[in-house]
Enzyme design. Structure first.
Site, PDB file in Angstrom:
ATOM      1  N   PRO A 201      -9.177   5.059   5.180  1.00 47.94           N
ATOM      2  CG  PRO A 201     -10.740   5.048   3.464  1.00 47.94           C
ATOM      3  CD  PRO A 201     -10.328   5.823   4.685  1.00 47.94           C
ATOM      4  CG  ASN A 202      -7.722   0.944   1.395  1.00 49.39           C
ATOM      5  OD1 ASN A 202      -7.901  -0.223   1.704  1.00 49.39           O
ATOM      6  ND2 ASN A 202      -8.601   1.636   0.709  1.00 49.39           N
TER       7      ASN A 202
ATOM      8  NE  ARG B  97      -2.441   8.787  -7.124  1.00 49.87           N
ATOM      9  CZ  ARG B  97      -2.824   7.988  -6.123  1.00 49.87           C
ATOM     10  NH1 ARG B  97      -2.726   8.394  -4.873  1.00 49.87           N
ATOM     11  NH2 ARG B  97      -3.309   6.791  -6.396  1.00 49.87           N
TER      12      ARG B  97
ATOM     13  CB  ALA C 215     -10.668   6.444  -0.827  1.00 55.31           C
TER      14      ALA C 215
ATOM     15  CD  GLU D 270      -6.873  17.760   2.017  1.00 55.74           C
ATOM     16  OE1 GLU D 270      -6.880  18.996   1.815  1.00 55.74           O
ATOM     17  OE2 GLU D 270      -7.418  16.942   1.264  1.00 55.74           O
TER      18      GLU D 270
ATOM     19  NE  ARG E  67      -3.335   2.224  -0.498  1.00 54.94           N
ATOM     20  CZ  ARG E  67      -4.041   3.345  -0.351  1.00 54.94           C
ATOM     21  NH1 ARG E  67      -3.936   4.075   0.757  1.00 54.94           N
ATOM     22  NH2 ARG E  67      -4.844   3.744  -1.291  1.00 54.94           N
TER      23      ARG E  67
ATOM     24  CE1 TYR F  29      -1.294   6.755  -1.653  1.00 53.36           C
ATOM     25  CE2 TYR F  29      -1.647   4.566  -2.602  1.00 53.36           C
ATOM     26  CZ  TYR F  29      -2.064   5.871  -2.400  1.00 53.36           C
ATOM     27  OH  TYR F  29      -3.234   6.304  -2.959  1.00 53.36           O
TER      28      TYR F  29
ATOM     29  NE  ARG G 298      -6.186   8.549  -6.923  1.00 55.05           N
ATOM     30  CZ  ARG G 298      -6.555   7.491  -6.194  1.00 55.05           C
ATOM     31  NH1 ARG G 298      -6.933   7.649  -4.945  1.00 55.05           N
ATOM     32  NH2 ARG G 298      -6.541   6.274  -6.698  1.00 55.05           N
TER      33      ARG G 298
ATOM     34  CG  HIS H  68      -3.866  13.855   0.443  1.00 55.94           C
ATOM     35  ND1 HIS H  68      -4.821  12.921   0.753  1.00 55.94           N
ATOM     36  CD2 HIS H  68      -4.471  15.062   0.459  1.00 55.94           C
ATOM     37  CE1 HIS H  68      -5.979  13.538   0.925  1.00 55.94           C
ATOM     38  NE2 HIS H  68      -5.795  14.835   0.757  1.00 55.94           N
ATOM     39  CB  ILE H  69       1.300   9.412   1.535  1.00 56.94           C
ATOM     40  CG1 ILE H  69       1.071   9.257   3.057  1.00 56.94           C
ATOM     41  CG2 ILE H  69       2.607   8.753   1.102  1.00 56.94           C
ATOM     42  CD1 ILE H  69       0.737   7.848   3.508  1.00 56.94           C
TER      43      ILE H  69
ATOM     44  CG  ASN I 215      -4.055  10.653   4.294  1.00 56.28           C
ATOM     45  OD1 ASN I 215      -4.988  10.752   3.486  1.00 56.28           O
ATOM     46  ND2 ASN I 215      -2.911  10.075   3.993  1.00 56.28           N
TER      47      ASN I 215
HETATM   48  C1  DQA Z   1      -4.118   9.446  -0.191  1.00 52.34           C
HETATM   49  C2  DQA Z   1      -4.570   9.864  -1.595  1.00 52.34           C
HETATM   50  C3  DQA Z   1      -5.988   9.392  -1.855  1.00 52.34           C
HETATM   51  O1  DQA Z   1      -6.403   9.796  -3.157  1.00 52.34           O
HETATM   52  C4  DQA Z   1      -6.061   7.877  -1.783  1.00 52.34           C
HETATM   53  O2  DQA Z   1      -7.378   7.440  -1.975  1.00 52.34           O
HETATM   54  C5  DQA Z   1      -5.468   7.339  -0.542  1.00 52.34           C
HETATM   55  C6  DQA Z   1      -4.270   7.946   0.018  1.00 52.34           C
HETATM   56  C7  DQA Z   1      -2.648   9.790   0.072  1.00 52.34           C
HETATM   57  O3  DQA Z   1      -2.247   9.776   1.239  1.00 52.34           O
HETATM   58  O4  DQA Z   1      -1.890  10.060  -0.868  1.00 52.34           O
HETATM   59  O5  DQA Z   1      -5.930   6.319  -0.018  1.00 52.34           O
HETATM   60  O6  DQA Z   1      -4.891  10.145   0.757  1.00 52.34           O
END
Ligand code: DQA
Length: 143
Positions: free
Chosen positions: A9-10, A106, A76, A97, A17, A22, A110, A99-100, A73
């Site tokens: 998501p997102n 953080r 959330a 896995e 965003r 990011y 998380r 994460h950007i 990835n």
């Molecule tokens: C994320 C890190 C997550 O905590 C966050 O909710 C995201 C993006 C990242 O790519 O850094 O949506 O997965």
């Protein structure tokens, strides 16, 4: 080698965003980066982005016997989804896995990664480059 690249998501909101976290590049830019990185490594990559936990679970289930590796990835859902963890375990496809952002630096919420409990490696804080690193890790693992 055929890989499935899943973004949660997102991630489709990249560029809009929280650019300080990011970056300014869009999801379209990420798709291009992933496709180019896969091509350069001789990988066949199928990309999937969804804001829906259920759609991600179904996609992972369908990866059973169809993909050699998964780059994920979960965004959330990383921090909440036992369903995604269980789907990864069920499909039993080697997964990495990504994460950007550097999630370890953080918020406290998380700091748990359910998907990470299945994945054999995690790359966080490398921006788009983390997806390329994940591909290299899968190639190394599967050879
Ligand atoms: C994320 C890190 C997550 O905590 C966050 O909710 C995201 C993006 C990242 O790519 O850094 O949506 O997965």
């Amino acid at each position: 080698m055929k890989i499935l690249v899943i973004n949660g998501p997102n991630i489709n909101m990249l560029g809009i965003r929280e650019p300080a976290i990011y970056g300014k590049q869009s999801y379209k830019d990420l798709v291009k980066f992933i496709k180019d990185s896969a091509k350069a490594r001789g990988l066949k990559a199928v990309l999937f982005q969804s804001n829906s936990e259920s759609a991600i679970v179904t996609k992972i289930q369908k990866a059973f016997n169809r993909f050699d590796g998964i780059v994920i990835n979960p965004a959330a859902y990383t921090h909440t989804s036992v369903a995604i963890l269980d789907a990864l375990k069920a499909a039993a496809v080697p997964a990495v896995e990504v994460h950007i952002s550097k999630v370890s630096e953080r918020e406290a919420f998380r700091q748990v990664s359910y998907a990470g409990m299945y994945c054999f490696q995690t790359f966080a804080g490398f921006g788009f480059e983390g997806y390329a690193k994940a591909m290299d890790a899968l190639i190394e693992k599967l050879k």
